[in-house]
Each structure stands twice: as C-alpha cells, then as structure tokens.
Motif scaffolding. Structure first.
Motif, short mmCIF file in Angstrom:
data_model
loop_
_atom_site.label_atom_id
_atom_site.label_comp_id
_atom_site.label_asym_id
_atom_site.label_seq_id
_atom_site.Cartn_x
_atom_site.Cartn_y
_atom_site.Cartn_z
N ILE A 1 -11.15 6.26 -3.41
CA ILE A 1 -10.01 5.33 -4.29
C ILE A 1 -9.21 6.30 -4.86
O ILE A 1 -9.39 7.14 -5.45
CB ILE A 1 -10.90 4.80 -5.49
CG1 ILE A 1 -12.17 4.22 -4.91
CG2 ILE A 1 -10.00 3.74 -6.08
CD1 ILE A 1 -12.27 3.15 -3.92
N ALA A 2 -7.92 5.91 -4.34
CA ALA A 2 -6.59 6.55 -4.79
C ALA A 2 -5.62 5.87 -5.45
O ALA A 2 -5.57 4.59 -5.17
CB ALA A 2 -6.01 7.30 -3.64
N ALA A 3 -4.97 6.40 -6.42
CA ALA A 3 -3.83 5.51 -7.15
C ALA A 3 -2.58 5.57 -6.09
O ALA A 3 -2.56 6.43 -5.41
CB ALA A 3 -3.53 6.44 -8.36
N ASP A 4 -1.95 4.41 -6.57
CA ASP A 4 -0.78 4.47 -5.39
C ASP A 4 0.46 4.81 -6.00
O ASP A 4 0.84 4.46 -7.20
CB ASP A 4 -0.52 2.94 -5.12
CG ASP A 4 0.66 2.67 -4.29
OD1 ASP A 4 1.13 3.54 -3.49
OD2 ASP A 4 1.11 1.58 -4.29
N ALA A 5 1.19 5.88 -5.35
CA ALA A 5 2.43 6.29 -6.13
C ALA A 5 3.74 5.93 -4.96
O ALA A 5 4.90 6.27 -5.55
CB ALA A 5 2.36 7.72 -6.25
N VAL A 6 3.50 5.29 -4.08
CA VAL A 6 4.48 5.08 -3.10
C VAL A 6 4.56 3.59 -2.68
O VAL A 6 5.42 3.22 -1.78
CB VAL A 6 4.49 5.83 -1.81
CG1 VAL A 6 4.69 7.49 -2.32
CG2 VAL A 6 3.18 5.87 -1.13
N GLY A 7 3.89 2.78 -3.31
CA GLY A 7 3.93 1.13 -2.91
C GLY A 7 3.45 1.14 -1.55
O GLY A 7 4.02 0.24 -0.88
N ALA A 8 2.22 1.47 -1.11
CA ALA A 8 1.55 1.39 -0.15
C ALA A 8 0.95 0.10 -0.05
O ALA A 8 0.18 -0.36 -1.01
CB ALA A 8 0.62 2.51 0.21
N GLY A 9 0.63 -0.74 1.06
CA GLY A 9 0.01 -1.76 1.21
C GLY A 9 -1.08 -1.70 2.14
O GLY A 9 -1.28 -0.81 2.85
N VAL A 10 -2.04 -2.80 2.08
CA VAL A 10 -3.51 -2.69 2.82
C VAL A 10 -2.84 -2.77 4.20
O VAL A 10 -2.26 -3.46 4.73
CB VAL A 10 -4.24 -3.96 2.52
CG1 VAL A 10 -5.43 -3.98 3.33
CG2 VAL A 10 -4.73 -3.81 0.97
N GLY A 11 -3.66 -1.82 4.99
CA GLY A 11 -3.34 -1.73 6.57
C GLY A 11 -2.39 -0.50 6.69
O GLY A 11 -2.57 0.04 7.83
N GLU A 12 -1.71 -0.05 6.19
CA GLU A 12 -1.08 1.17 6.31
C GLU A 12 -1.75 2.44 6.36
O GLU A 12 -2.81 2.57 5.49
CB GLU A 12 0.14 1.33 5.17
CG GLU A 12 1.15 0.04 5.13
CD GLU A 12 2.66 0.23 4.50
OE1 GLU A 12 3.57 0.47 5.00
OE2 GLU A 12 2.27 0.24 3.37
N VAL A 13 -1.36 3.31 7.05
CA VAL A 13 -1.75 4.58 6.98
C VAL A 13 -0.74 5.41 6.34
O VAL A 13 0.33 5.59 6.37
CB VAL A 13 -1.42 5.05 8.70
CG1 VAL A 13 -2.01 6.46 8.69
CG2 VAL A 13 -2.69 4.29 9.44
N ILE A 14 -1.70 6.37 5.38
CA ILE A 14 -0.92 6.94 4.36
C ILE A 14 -1.46 8.47 4.41
O ILE A 14 -2.49 8.84 5.10
CB ILE A 14 -1.30 6.61 2.76
CG1 ILE A 14 -2.84 6.32 2.92
CG2 ILE A 14 -0.36 4.99 2.97
CD1 ILE A 14 -3.68 7.37 2.34
N LEU A 15 -0.83 9.44 3.29
CA LEU A 15 -1.53 10.69 2.98
C LEU A 15 -1.72 10.49 1.77
O LEU A 15 -1.01 10.09 0.82
CB LEU A 15 -0.33 11.60 3.19
CG LEU A 15 0.12 12.46 4.45
CD1 LEU A 15 1.02 13.49 4.12
CD2 LEU A 15 -1.26 12.67 5.33
#
Lengths: 98, 98, 98, 98, 98
Positions: free
Chosen positions: E42-56
């Motif tokens: 579980i990570a906090a969001d700092a960049v406005g990521a949405g469900v389904g996106e691939v992130i770092l």
C-alpha cells in the motif's frame, strides 16, 4: 519489531571504537506461534537480556533510538523482554512458564 | 547485524567521489551454525578486515555511523571482526581455530 | 551494496518534480558468482553507468547520499561501476573481459 | 505500508524506558486478497486498534513519525484502521462486513 | 524503486491525523518482464496515479521525500508514472499500448 529467543552471545575485540562495551546477542526470530523463522540476527542489548529469554528487537535506524546504541553502527537492538503474548485469546508464551 | 565471512574484494574506479578510498569487501552471510545463507553483500570496511575473516556487518543508515562511511552512499559496513560466538553453551566459531 | 548488471532503462514523464533529470536504470542483482538473483530494481544513476555495465547500487536512505539524489524520493542509486571482483583468489568478473 | 490483521497483544515489563505506555500488537500481514502472507510483526499502536481489526502498518524510520512513537526504538507502527479496499473494482474487504 | 501496477485503492477513516488527505493505492510489484512478483504494497500517491497505471514506488525514509508525505508515517510512495521501459533493447512496457 520481531519476537526472538536469545540463543547465544558473540564476542568481538577488533571493532568500531563506538561499539565498545555493547553486549551482542545471537537472536533467533520466532513467529506468532513461537516457532523459529528465518536466520539468526545479532542484536545489541539495551535491556539486560540473558541467553534463553524471549525478547523483542527493532531494526534499522530505530535500533539507534536507545541510550546504549545512539549514533553507533548498530542495526538491531533488543529493546524489550517479553512477559507474554496471546493470539486469538490464547496465550502463546508466558515467561513464568518458560 | 549479520555474521558473514569475507570471501573476496571488489574494485571500482569510476564511482561517486565520496566513496574514494573505501575498501569494498564481498561478504557471505552465515547463520548461527556458521552455514552460508542468502546471497553475498558488498560492504565497506571500517575495521581492517581481511579476506577469510568472519565479521559482523550493519546495513541501512546504521552503515553510515562510522568515520569511514559518514555521509557516503554506503548501505553496508563491516563494523566488527568476530572472535567467537556460542549458541546454547556450545562454541560455534572461534577465530583462533579458523 | 549489491552487485547488479544494468539491463535496461526506464522513462517517466509524469513524476515528482524533484526527480526531474535523473536517469533511471533497470538493474538485475547478481550473486558473488555473477549469477542473477532476485527481481530487478530501478535505481537512479549517479555515475554515468550504461546498459550492459556491471555496477554497485546502494538502497535506503544511503541512496540519497549523492549530489544527484539528495533529498529526493529515491531509494536505490548506482554509486559505482565495477572493474573487477574476486572470490577466494579467483577473478569472478573483469570489466575488460566483459 | 502493508495490510495486516491484529491477531493479538504482547506485554513486556522490562523494556527501554522510552517505550513505556505503548500498546504492542501482534499483526499478521495480508496480501491484496486478504490472505495471510509471511510471519507476524509486532507493531506499536498509534490509532487505538483492537484485536481482530484490519489495519495498515508502516515500518522503518517512518514508524517513528507519530506522536506515540517519536524518537523511540520502534520499527513498526499501526497508523490506520482499514475501512475497505478494492482490487480491479471488486471489494476485497469491508470493515462493516467483518 | 520497484515497478508496480496500481490494482486498487484503500480507504481508512480512523488514522493518524497526519495522513489525512493522502490517497492510498494498492500496488502489485512487477519484475523487469512485467510479471507479478511478491505481495501487494500500500503506497501513498504523490503523482496522481490511477488504478490500472504502471508506476514506480520508493520505500523507507525515501518515501517521505515528497511534499505529500513529508514527516508522515508513510513507508511507500508512488513517485512516478512509467511511460515505458526496455530490457536489452526490447520494449517491455509502453503506456500508450497498455
């Protein structure tokens, strides 16, 4: 923190000057059932724990938040001796029964 | 901390300027029985450890709490050479017998 | 630190402003024999490492101890390019032979 | 952070003075499906969580970023009680159904 | 950092006051081939990521090096949305093809 049993001690003469005087304990992590899990960790003693006792140890920078370990290159510290714990209402360990 | 045996050395020319002059040791972690466990870690040397010696290394921010490693991008440091350790009253390693 | 081979690169446009300009490298950790171990890690580049090179990377707060990564939300940094390492007197990797 | 269920409590009398008064919870980590994964962790309670509740815990130095745990040798803290989570549009857990 | 796909969201009402307003994302780590590896974080969001996106995401104290997470008991933060990555010259993921 992880629960562990102190299973031994380790002695080092040639070491960083700042860790002079620290007792080093061989700690075997336990799971919530009291069973061994993973490899042993060497932790500095901040509470006067003895071999055979069940303890809690903290790792990382948190291991330096005791008087004994402040500013020292120590990444694991015994910071509590366990009296007892219970899971789902059942006692899994009690020091007086150990 | 984890117990490890220094099994080799590593050399780097092109590196962060701040780690200039640090000796880098290939360290094989050992469990409380002295058996290999997990993959090797590269640790900076803060105590003059040599290849073949059994040592303790600390990781994370604690690895920067030595004069040799302060403020450097180093996440593992050899901070003690092991003389001996024992488990349940039995000596598992003694440097003079090694 | 862990040894790894840089096996690729990763590009991100939408990101924390503070990591603007950092090169992000796909790093495959290696054991002391030079064999792959564990999953790839994405590390910021602090030394100009290229794809195919064998490097060292540091993790945790130590990854922020370079000019490139200071105060940035980066938990892994390539801080050295490996020239060679040896285990038990045998060379396991030499950059010039790679 | 990791999701976990609080499965029990742990009591210690002999401990670092700075952790006096902290409630210590036995936390069983869960995966995104709500299944048990890995061994239990002992975390300090910062939110008044009870046995049986599903919570989030943070580890490392982040575990000291609460009023309850600041500057204490604590490497895991319960910092939220979970209401619900969903994966791919399906609710995997809802506190009111628990 | 690790690559992950945002597979869901998590909601908590009763929590440390300092994490009020943070979006909490369920992140499934991926290896360099884009395959799932290990349990969800579980990570906090700092960049406005949405469900389904691939992130770092970054972990540990590095997770607190964003405006959104500073001084908060958060040990994982989404700090970049991935456009594409390649391994050995082959594209393994491209956001526009996802």
């Amino acid at each position: 923190m992880l629960i562990a049993r102190v299973i031994g001690t380790l002695v080092s003469t040639q070491k960083e000057p700042t860790i002079e005087g620290l007792r080093l304990l061989v700690c075997q992590p336990l799971n919530a059932e009291g069973e061994k899990v993973g490899a042993a960790v060497i932790a500095a003693d901040a509470v006067g724990a003895g071999v055979g006792e069940v303890i809690l140890f903290a790792t990382g920078s948190s291991a330096r938040q005791t008087v004994a370990t402040q500013n020292r290159p120590v990444d694991a510290v015994v910071m509590a001796i366990v009296d007892h714990w219970e899971v789902a209402g059942k006692t899994k360990y009690r020091k007086s029964d150990d």
